[in-house]
Scaffold this active site. Structure first.
Site, PDB file in Angstrom:
ATOM      1  N   HIS A 112       1.227  -1.146   0.170  1.00 17.87           N
ATOM      2  CA  HIS A 112       0.562  -0.141  -0.117  1.00 17.87           C
ATOM      3  C   HIS A 112       0.855   1.073   0.226  1.00 17.87           C
ATOM      4  O   HIS A 112       0.798   1.668   0.527  1.00 17.87           O
ATOM      5  CB  HIS A 112      -1.195   0.439   1.384  1.00 17.87           C
ATOM      6  CG  HIS A 112      -1.978   0.996   1.236  1.00 17.87           C
ATOM      7  ND1 HIS A 112      -3.522   0.706   1.063  1.00 17.87           N
ATOM      8  CD2 HIS A 112      -2.936   2.945   0.857  1.00 17.87           C
ATOM      9  CE1 HIS A 112      -4.396   1.323   1.151  1.00 17.87           C
ATOM     10  NE2 HIS A 112      -3.981   2.465   0.635  1.00 17.87           N
ATOM     11  N   GLU A 157      -4.030   0.211  -5.398  1.00 16.80           N
ATOM     12  CA  GLU A 157      -4.443   1.606  -6.665  1.00 16.80           C
ATOM     13  C   GLU A 157      -2.793   1.791  -6.938  1.00 16.80           C
ATOM     14  O   GLU A 157      -2.593   2.272  -6.624  1.00 16.80           O
ATOM     15  CB  GLU A 157      -4.723   2.654  -5.769  1.00 16.80           C
ATOM     16  CG  GLU A 157      -5.862   1.912  -4.701  1.00 16.80           C
ATOM     17  CD  GLU A 157      -6.495   3.770  -4.179  1.00 16.80           C
ATOM     18  OE1 GLU A 157      -6.141   4.430  -4.961  1.00 16.80           O
ATOM     19  OE2 GLU A 157      -7.817   3.281  -3.940  1.00 16.80           O
ATOM     20  N   GLU A 358     -12.244  -0.471  -1.006  1.00 14.07           N
ATOM     21  CA  GLU A 358     -12.332   0.347   0.204  1.00 14.07           C
ATOM     22  C   GLU A 358     -13.731   2.024  -0.966  1.00 14.07           C
ATOM     23  O   GLU A 358     -14.154   1.895  -2.110  1.00 14.07           O
ATOM     24  CB  GLU A 358     -11.412   1.301  -0.138  1.00 14.07           C
ATOM     25  CG  GLU A 358      -9.562   1.064   0.644  1.00 14.07           C
ATOM     26  CD  GLU A 358      -8.458   1.861  -0.017  1.00 14.07           C
ATOM     27  OE1 GLU A 358      -8.515   3.409  -0.268  1.00 14.07           O
ATOM     28  OE2 GLU A 358      -7.912   1.701   0.047  1.00 14.07           O
ATOM     29  N   GLU A 411      -3.490  10.989   5.948  1.00 16.02           N
ATOM     30  CA  GLU A 411      -3.832  11.125   4.545  1.00 16.02           C
ATOM     31  C   GLU A 411      -2.970  11.207   3.948  1.00 16.02           C
ATOM     32  O   GLU A 411      -2.914  12.701   3.163  1.00 16.02           O
ATOM     33  CB  GLU A 411      -5.234  11.587   4.246  1.00 16.02           C
ATOM     34  CG  GLU A 411      -5.725  11.631   2.936  1.00 16.02           C
ATOM     35  CD  GLU A 411      -5.759  10.828   2.095  1.00 16.02           C
ATOM     36  OE1 GLU A 411      -5.782   9.198   2.852  1.00 16.02           O
ATOM     37  OE2 GLU A 411      -6.346  10.435   1.326  1.00 16.02           O
TER      38      GLU A 411
END
Ligand code: FCB
Length: 783
Positions: A112, A157, A358, A411
């Protein structure tokens, strides 16, 4: 399946990622990752590394059935390749035991985005070896944890990691090369394929990958999904879809790059990095596909547009903002796109089961004494779950749904300001607190679905009536604006609770969002201010645009237009308003100022108010013109006044009177119904007719003065010999008359710039005071 329940065995989970929550970046031999120093914020995150047990208990209490976390590569293999750090693996070992003891099924993501810095130093993802090292790392993790992980996800992603990390550079490692971005994407795909092989060889049962999927549409399709596209728009949509979505789906699920993408890859990166056999490796069968969905991409063809660095090859495509509700991140809220996307994946890749790995939203949370009433987040998730349910009903094979995310966290490049969590984290104390959304999600899980019907929602009006405040006040409270007193906030929140008020997404974000748009409202032109209006439009627009704002031009001429403008601003479709000039009774200015949206006026309002304005010194300018006439020996000075309900006319009259008074002279006034030449001529004829000894005229506007000049000449008076004439404003025509007109110059550009500056200060929340600029007399031949 009842109207709102989900299929039996549907998996309800939450997702997190290592770098975003763990902290402890040097504990137990962890090596540095590319993210450690990249984000400006310290990387302690949620200190989950030390608070693991508490966090697992939290999930258990919420009834979370599945937990998708990620393993930090730099913890497991600090140098990226080579020696395995058993102490680092120990953390996940304990985590898995605790999860299983709590009855929570573990889903592990291996990558990730937190590449070991050591591998970045050797070239990072643009280098093929990184994919090989990933497979070794996957095997090492499996060896220790494989007996307890339910489902493995290789990469998360890859588009974001490749194109934001190596293309636009807004993510770590912050490189900006289209070639590196395409190569990174390919090597991440290859890492996925090699990782699947390694996991399978070690005996893993369920293996998958997580892709971010952004449906691509045009602005018109946001509200009308079936809308036919022009050829140009269809091409723009297809190109962005290839870059964002099919670049990853097709190699993984079909073993080929999309044909329309290959020329783009070749143009930017060549094809040398795509070796024979790679696509077979990449297309290893997987057990399901993890789909992350947040928002669509909205684009249209726009020939002059340069490429967006995150989408190399996107020349001629404009990425649009659309007038929909948005999250605090500015991401449009379009739940319908989730059903369409699931429908599409089921149609185009029918063999593959799906899982929403997600979905969630960042909203500004308000921590009140009695909790965090994050109605926005509840509504966001609920709407997406309804969309998901309808896709399942239409045949999409979706096995589960994971909320992003459990905890407010780090984030990425945005740091701690983003709040995606179901659980609030106070980063000063690391205290966790459930938001209303966490309790709501617990109930969803417990009943395996939503309630049959959406509870009939009380509206903003109901809450306003119950709390005895305005709708705007309710919005401000619900949206956490600080301008509301604690007492009012408490009253409103009580009403919100008692009524169970959940604002709908559109209404809600219409009042919270920053639109980055400013409304420029022009009221009836034709009051002599036309050149000023033109200049203001030009300067205000360019200055605000320079500050990144978009301008919405609105005309205020009828009562209906006033209503339209007021509701536009009340709905928070603009962050601020420039109003020029204020309408005569100032009702529009008054009404707009009550919305709480910053507003600035051109010209002093008729009714004294707190709204800041920019004006010129009308009284001072009129006094200067009058004193000049007196200094030239004039003793019988008439004044032509425009409509007396215009504030600037009143001020000019006041300045004129004061100057006469100081000289011991008396005023001679003629009123004009408007500010036109014809009215000026008529008023001048009256002044001349009534006052045979009249030797000067001062008019409250240049057009009036020009009309007066003509009328005086027609009446046989010589200007300036036996009648001097002065005007106000210094419009272009003033220096084109014979003789040229003496007048008072209004600093047009300065006024416009001051207006723009004033609004920008207000938008930044600064306190401002009104600005009055000096007016200067320009003496020409008419006096
Ligand atoms: C996704 C990422 C996740 C988080 C959310 C908001 O793209 O996978 O880590 O940043 O967005």
């Amino acid at each position: 399946m009842s109207a709102a329940s989900f299929p039996e065995g549907f998996v309800w989970g939450v997702s997190t990622s290592a770098f975003q929550i763990e902290g402890a970046t040097t504990a137990d031999g962890r090596g540095p990752s590319i993210w450690d120093g990249f984000s400006a914020d310290r990387a302690e995150a949620c200190d989950h590394y030390r608070r693991r047990t508490e966090d697992v208990r939290l999930m258990k209490d919420l009834g979370i059935a599945a937990y998708r976390f990620s393993v930090s590569w730099a913890r497991v293999i600090p140098d990226g390749c080579g020696k395995v750090n058993t102490a680092g693996l120990g953390f996940y070992d304990r985590l898995l035991d605790e999860l299983l003891a709590a009855g929570i099924t573990p889903y592990a993501t291996l990558y990730h985005w937190d590449l070991p810095q050591a591998l970045e130093d050797r070239g990072g993802w643009p280098v093929r070896d990184t994919a090989r090292h990933f497979a070794d790392y996957a095997a090492a993790v499996h060896e220790r944890l494989g007996d307890r992980v339910d489902t493995w996800f290789t990469v998360n992603e890859p588009w974001v990691a490749a194109f934001l990390g190596y293309g636009s550079g807004i993510h770590a490692p912050g490189r900006t090369s289209a070639a590196d971005a395409f190569r990174s994407a390919h090597h991440m795909l290859l890492a996925h394929g090699l990782g699947v092989q390694a996991l399978r060889a070690a005996g893993a049962a369920k293996v998958s990958a997580v892709v971010n999927h952004s449906p691509v549409l045009t602005p018109a399709q946001v509200s009308d999904s079936g809308r036919e596209l022009s050829e140009e728009d269809a091409e723009a949509v297809a190109r962005i879809d290839a870059l964002a979505n099919r670049q990853f789906l097709d190699p993984m699920l079909r073993g080929a790059y999309p044909a329309d993408l290959i020329p783009l890859i070749e143009r930017h990166a060549g094809l040398g990095h795509v070796r024979d056999g790679d696509l077979d490796v990449i297309a290893q069968p997987i057990d399901l596909l993890g789909v992350n969905y947040y928002a669509p991409l909205v684009v249209q063809a726009q020939p002059s547009e340069p490429a967006d660095p995150a989408f190399p090859g996107s020349e001629g495509v404009l990425f649009c903002t659309v007038p929909t509700a948005v999250t605090a991140m500015g991401w449009p809220i379009v739940p319908g796109c989730l059903s369409q996307l699931l429908g599409r994946l089921s149609r185009e890749y029918p063999e593959t089961d799906l899982m929403i790995t997600e979905n969630g939203a960042d909203f500004v949370d308000v921590v009140t004494g009695d909790g965090i009433h994050d109605v926005d987040r509840i509504s966001f998730i609920e709407e997406h779950l309804r969309a998901l349910r309808s896709a399942i009903e239409n045949g999409a094979r979706v096995r589960g749904y994971f909320v992003w995310t459990l905890l407010d966290n780090l984030e990425w490049a945005d740091g701690y300001q983003r709040k995606f969590g179901l659980v609030h984290v106070d980063f000063a104390t690391q205290k966790r607190r459930l938001k209303d959304s966490a309790r709501w999600y617990r109930d969803v899980i417990a009943r395996n679905g939503l309630t049959e019907t959406r509870a009939r929602r009380p509206t903003l009006e109901t809450v306003a009536a119950r709390a005895r405040v305005s709708r705007a006040t309710v919005s401000r409270v619900v949206n956490g604006e600080t301008s509301v007193s604690p007492e009012v906030r408490a009253t409103v929140m009580r009403a919100v609770r008692e009524l169970g008020y959940v604002p709908n997404a559109a209404a809600r974000s219409l009042v919270t969002r920053r639109t980055n748009t400013v409304a420029l409202v022009l009221s009836v032109p034709g009051q002599g201010g036309d050149p000023l209006t033109a200049a203001v439009v030009q300067y205000v627009t360019s200055m605000l645009e320079g500050a990144g704002k978009q301008i919405t031009l609105m005309l205020a001429d009828t009562a209906e237009s006033h209503r339209r403008i007021a509701s536009h601003v009340e709905a928070r479709l603009a962050d601020g308003v420039v109003l020029l000039p204020p309408d005569r009774a100032d009702t529009l200015a008054e009404r707009l100022s009550r919305t709480g949206v910053p507003i600035v006026l051109l010209g002093k309002p008729a009714v004294a108010s707190l709204v800041p304005y920019v004006d010129v010194d009308n009284a001072g300018g009129a006094a200067a013109a009058t004193e000049h006439l007196i200094a030239r020996g004039r003793r019988h000075i008439g004044m032509i006044c425009g409509p007396m309900d215009l504030t600037f006319v009143q001020d000019r009259l006041a300045g004129h009177r004061a100057a006469l008074h100081r000289a011991g002279m008396r005023p001679l006034l003629a009123l004009a119904d408007d500010l036109t030449r014809a009215s000026g001529a008529a008023a001048a004829r009256r002044l001349i007719g009534d006052n045979p000894s009249l030797d000067a005229i001062f008019a409250s506007g240049d057009q009036l003065a020009i009309g007066a000049l003509r009328a005086a000449q027609e009446a046989g008076r010589r200007v300036p010999e036996n009648l001097a004439i002065a005007g106000f404003d210094d419009v272009d025509a003033a220096s084109a008359t014979t003789p040229q007109l003496t007048t008072v110059r209004v600093p047009v550009a300065d006024q416009a710039l001051a207006l723009a500056r004033l609004l920008l200060s207000r938008l930044e929340g600064r306190h401002v005071t009104s600005v009055v600029l000096p007016a200067r007399l320009v003496v020409r031949d008419s006096t």
